[in-house]
Design an enzyme around this catalytic site. Structure first.
Site, PDB file in Angstrom:
ATOM      1  CD  GLU A 149     -23.050  -3.867  25.932  1.00 19.83           C
ATOM      2  OE1 GLU A 149     -22.674  -3.277  27.038  1.00 19.83           O
ATOM      3  OE2 GLU A 149     -22.339  -3.527  24.869  1.00 19.83           O
ATOM      4  CD  GLU A 155     -16.646  -8.983  25.318  1.00 12.06           C
ATOM      5  OE1 GLU A 155     -17.137  -8.124  26.275  1.00 12.06           O
ATOM      6  OE2 GLU A 155     -16.186  -8.608  24.244  1.00 12.06           O
ATOM      7  CG  ASP A 182     -20.890  -2.371  21.672  1.00  8.49           C
ATOM      8  OD1 ASP A 182     -20.361  -2.062  20.501  1.00  8.49           O
ATOM      9  OD2 ASP A 182     -20.429  -1.905  22.639  1.00  8.49           O
ATOM     10  CD  GLU A 243     -19.136   0.364  25.792  1.00  4.45           C
ATOM     11  OE1 GLU A 243     -18.924  -0.008  26.951  1.00  4.45           O
ATOM     12  OE2 GLU A 243     -19.434  -0.563  25.003  1.00  4.45           O
TER      13      GLU A 243
HETATM   14 MN   LIG Z   1     -20.711  -1.831  24.839  1.00  8.03          MN
END
Ligand SMILES: [Mn+2]
Length: 293
Positions: A149, A155, A182, A243
């Site tokens: 990802e 992050e 994402d 998500e």
């Molecule tokens: Mn994600």
């Protein structure tokens, strides 16, 4: 394309009553339930077999989501930590094989959430590539796709863009090692979200969807018509997994940094209605060749 959701939508802890949630997710019309990969290595074989059986009986595909902890970082400077990470992810993939889950998705090239104590990117990149080469061979032998990802700068410091992830895949050089994009993270890092998807092309193995504030698709400003078109342009036919994070509190609220209620204080029935409407919206945007309904 197959549509799914992460298991954690209805709660604010990283745990799950899978029997209940699998039934709910199937009833809502989803094709995929994304489970917590860490849960799998804490389940007995009986529990794993139950999860497999219930998902099969409901017609659900299982994908497995992981943000490895710092003591299991496959890119760590300490070789003992790298080895612990490789063993951990190997055990997860063996459990996935048992439940017939064929996609491991998440930050399996580093750790999450990152604390940014050591940000030597070339060193973490090179060590991670060596570990992922090893893990890719295991994934390949089990028929699992290893979908790394791309996440935003707050992050991780390793993979922030589609372009970087493509280079990482080329460095690893294994057909089962793929990219997860994402929309929430892309909204922060990419110049153009549809172009980033087209750039990933055949390297794209999994997609997470959410608005810029992680609300359900259809409740924000992301360009869903254009995102759908870019997925059709590359003939993407794999998972599209929501998500959504609407609830504050708990460990989920802390890790995801949800400091206010984004649900409107609604009950479970209304949460169900929200996600069902978002699923209908996504299907209309992603499956249509007419530019949306
Ligand atoms: Mn994600």
């Amino acid at each position: 394309m197959k549509f799914g959701t992460l298991y954690s939508y209805w709660g604010n802890e990283w745990n799950c009553e899978y029997t209940k949630v699998a039934k709910k997710v199937a009833d809502l019309g989803f094709d995929i339930l994304e489970v917590g990969a860490d849960h799998l290595v804490h389940m007995s074989n009986v529990e794993l077999d139950e999860l497999k059986d219930i998902s099969k009986s409901l017609g659900l595909t299982l994908t497995s989501n992981i943000g490895p902890a710092k003591d299991k970082d496959v890119a760590a400077a300490d070789p003992k930590i790298r080895r612990a990470g490789i063993e951990y992810l190997t055990n997860i993939m063996k459990a996935m094989d048992r439940i017939d889950s064929r996609s491991i998705v998440g930050v399996m090239y580093s750790f999450w959430p990152c604390d940014f104590q050591d940000v030597d990117k070339p060193a973490a990149w090179n060590r991670g590539v060596q570990s992922v080469k090893e893990l890719g061979k295991i994934a390949e032998s089990l028929g699992i796709e290893y979908c790394m990802e791309v996440v935003n700068r707050f992050e991780t410091f390793v993979l922030n863009t589609s372009e970087e992830a493509i280079q990482y895949c080329k460095d690893v050089d294994n057909k089962n090692v793929k990219i997860l994009l994402d929309t929430f993270h892309m909204n922060i890092e990419e110049d153009n979200i549809p172009d980033a998807i087209r750039l990933a092309g055949n390297y794209l193995g999994h997609v997470h969807v959410g608005e810029g504030n992680r609300k359900l698709p259809g409740n924000g400003h992301l360009p869903w018509d254009e995102i759908g078109q870019s997925l059709r342009d590359i003939h993407y036919n794999k998972g599209i997994v929501m998500e959504p994070f609407l609830l504050q509190g708990g460990q989920v609220g802390k890790d995801i940094k949800v400091w206010r209620d984004l649900s409107g204080g609604v009950d479970e029935a209304e949460m169900d209605r929200y996600i069902k409407e978002s699923l209908r919206f996504l299907r209309s945007k992603f499956l249509s060749n007419q530019g949306g309904l």
